[in-house]
Write an enzyme that holds these catalytic residues in place. Structure first.
Site, PDB file in Angstrom:
ATOM      1  N   ASP A  59     -73.707 -28.246  -4.478  1.00  0.00           N
ATOM      2  CA  ASP A  59     -72.827 -27.118  -5.079  1.00  0.00           C
ATOM      3  C   ASP A  59     -71.250 -27.820  -5.461  1.00  0.00           C
ATOM      4  O   ASP A  59     -70.883 -28.748  -4.686  1.00  0.00           O
ATOM      5  CB  ASP A  59     -72.622 -26.028  -4.253  1.00  0.00           C
ATOM      6  N   GLY A  60     -70.781 -27.141  -6.459  1.00  0.00           N
ATOM      7  CA  GLY A  60     -69.283 -27.493  -6.998  1.00  0.00           C
ATOM      8  C   GLY A  60     -69.484 -28.433  -8.249  1.00  0.00           C
ATOM      9  O   GLY A  60     -68.001 -28.800  -8.455  1.00  0.00           O
ATOM     10  N   TRP A 102     -65.471 -28.617  -9.996  1.00  0.00           N
ATOM     11  CA  TRP A 102     -65.114 -30.235 -10.219  1.00  0.00           C
ATOM     12  C   TRP A 102     -64.707 -30.548 -11.481  1.00  0.00           C
ATOM     13  O   TRP A 102     -63.580 -31.017 -11.829  1.00  0.00           O
ATOM     14  CB  TRP A 102     -66.014 -31.045  -9.473  1.00  0.00           C
ATOM     15  N   ASN A 132     -81.000 -20.064 -11.624  1.00  0.00           N
ATOM     16  CA  ASN A 132     -80.253 -20.676 -12.370  1.00  0.00           C
ATOM     17  C   ASN A 132     -80.576 -20.539 -13.928  1.00  0.00           C
ATOM     18  O   ASN A 132     -79.565 -20.877 -14.703  1.00  0.00           O
ATOM     19  CB  ASN A 132     -80.213 -22.396 -12.189  1.00  0.00           C
ATOM     20  N   ARG A 179     -77.844 -18.827 -16.138  1.00  0.00           N
ATOM     21  CA  ARG A 179     -76.764 -19.452 -16.541  1.00  0.00           C
ATOM     22  C   ARG A 179     -76.659 -19.467 -17.924  1.00  0.00           C
ATOM     23  O   ARG A 179     -77.810 -19.241 -18.855  1.00  0.00           O
ATOM     24  CB  ARG A 179     -76.613 -20.799 -16.073  1.00  0.00           C
ATOM     25  N   ARG A 236     -74.478 -27.606   2.695  1.00  0.00           N
ATOM     26  CA  ARG A 236     -74.026 -27.008   1.671  1.00  0.00           C
ATOM     27  C   ARG A 236     -72.682 -27.575   1.155  1.00  0.00           C
ATOM     28  O   ARG A 236     -71.596 -27.168   1.979  1.00  0.00           O
ATOM     29  CB  ARG A 236     -74.012 -25.587   1.688  1.00  0.00           C
ATOM     30  N   ILE A 247     -77.227 -19.657   1.923  1.00  0.00           N
ATOM     31  CA  ILE A 247     -78.325 -20.647   1.746  1.00  0.00           C
ATOM     32  C   ILE A 247     -79.133 -20.436   0.657  1.00  0.00           C
ATOM     33  O   ILE A 247     -79.833 -21.481   0.109  1.00  0.00           O
ATOM     34  CB  ILE A 247     -79.415 -20.441   2.919  1.00  0.00           C
TER      35      ILE A 247
END
Length: 253
Positions: free
Chosen positions: A31-32, A36, A79, A82, A199, A206
Site C-alpha cells: 500500500d502507498g 508516494w 480496486n 478506482r 501492510r 487487512i
C-alpha cells in the site's frame, strides 16, 4: 494435487539463517504507491510503476532472508472502483511486468503462481499469467504468489461453491466436511498458511486479504510507503517477527 506440490504445501519449517526464527511464508499488502507519487507531484500511476520495481528487490532478497514463500497483493476485487484511467494503467502495468520479468524470474529460480478470479481479467493478461506459471513451474527457489483480482470473501465463496458441487455430485459426503476440507478448494491449496502479513503505508486493516489463511498469522503494520520498502526495511520487520511468542491458542510455557 501433484506430489511435488503436496511436498511444498507441507514444508512449514522456518529454515532461516540466524538464531531467531524467521517466517517461511510472508504475505504483503503493498500500500502507498499513490500517496508516494502524490507527495512528489506525480500521477498515481508513477507510484505504481515505482512499486513494481520494488517488487523485484524484495523477491531477490527472499532467499538470503530465509523467506521461502512470498505472496503479494497486486489488485483486489474492490480496486475496480478506482478511476478508469488508473485501472487501465494498472492492467497495462501487470502485462508489462510479466513480459519484462518473466525470464529474470525463471533465471532466479522463482516459482510464480497467481491467485484470484481470473475470468474477471482481460484475456491477454490471463494468457500471460498462464505462460509465466508454465515457464516457472519447475523452479525450486522462492515461491512468488501474486494476487490479482483477488478478494478473501470472493475466494471463500468460490471455494464453497466448488465444495457444494462435490457434495451434490456425491464426490464428498457432508459428514466429512470439516475445517480441513475447505482449504483444499481455496486458490492457495498448494501453499502453507502465511506466518507473517505486512501492510505498508500506515493503514491498519487487512482489506479482505487471505482471510481464511491468516487466522493465526502475525501482523505488522508499518508507516513506510511501498515504493520505500527496501530490503533493509524488510529485514527489520522479519527480525521483529523473531521476537514474537507464537502460541497458537496455547498457554505460555
Amino acid at each position: 494435487m501433484a506430489d511435488s506440490e503436496e511436498a511444498m504445501a507441507e514444508e512449514i519449517s522456518l529454515g532461516a539463517p540466524g538464531d531467531r526464527p524467521r517466517p517461511c511464508h510472508v504475505a504483503i499488502i503493498m500500500d502507498g504507491n499513490g500517496r508516494w507519487a502524490t507527495m512528489r507531484g506525480r500521477p498515481r500511476l508513477f507510484g505504481h510503476h515505482a512499486g513494481a520495481r520494488r517488487v523485484r528487490e524484495i523477491v531477490e532478497a527472499c532467499p538470503d532472508l530465509g523467506v521461502k514463500y512470498l505472496t503479494i497483493f497486486g489488485f483486489s476485487t474492490e480496486n475496480w472502483k478506482r478511476t478508469q484511467i488508473e485501472v487501465a494503467g494498472l492492467m497495462s502495468l501487470f502485462r508489462s511486468y510479466i513480459r519484462k520479468e518473466a525470464r529474470a524470474l525463471r533465471d532466479r529460480n522463482v516459482r510464480v503462481r497467481f491467485i484470484g478470479d481470473r475470468p474477471g481479467l482481460d484475456e491477454k493478461l490471463q494468457a500471460l499469467m498462464d505462460e509465466l506459471e508454465e515457464m516457472t513451474a519447475e523452479c525450486t527457489g522462492t515461491n512468488l504468489t501474486i494476487a490479482l483480482n483477488y478478494g478473501g470473501r470472493d475466494e471463500v465463496a468460490r471455494a464453497t461453491k466448488r465444495l457444494a458441487e462435490d457434495v451434490a455430485s456425491g464426490r464428498l459426503l457432508p459428514e466429512n466436511v470439516d475445517e480441513e476440507t475447505l482449504p483444499r478448494y481455496l486458490d492457495t491449496y498448494v501453499l502453507p498458511d502465511p506466518d507473517l502479513v505486512i501492510r505498508t503505508s500506515g493503514e491498519a486493516r487487512i482489506s479482505n486479504f487471505l482471510l481464511w489463511q491468516s487466522a493465526y498469522a502475525e501482523y505488522e503494520f508499518i508507516d513506510t510507503l511501498w515504493p520505500d520498502f527496501t530490503r533493509e526495511v524488510f529485514a527489520g520487520v522479519l527480525a521483529n517477527f523473531g521476537k514474537r511468542d507464537r502460541r497458537f491458542g496455547g498457554a505460555k510455557g
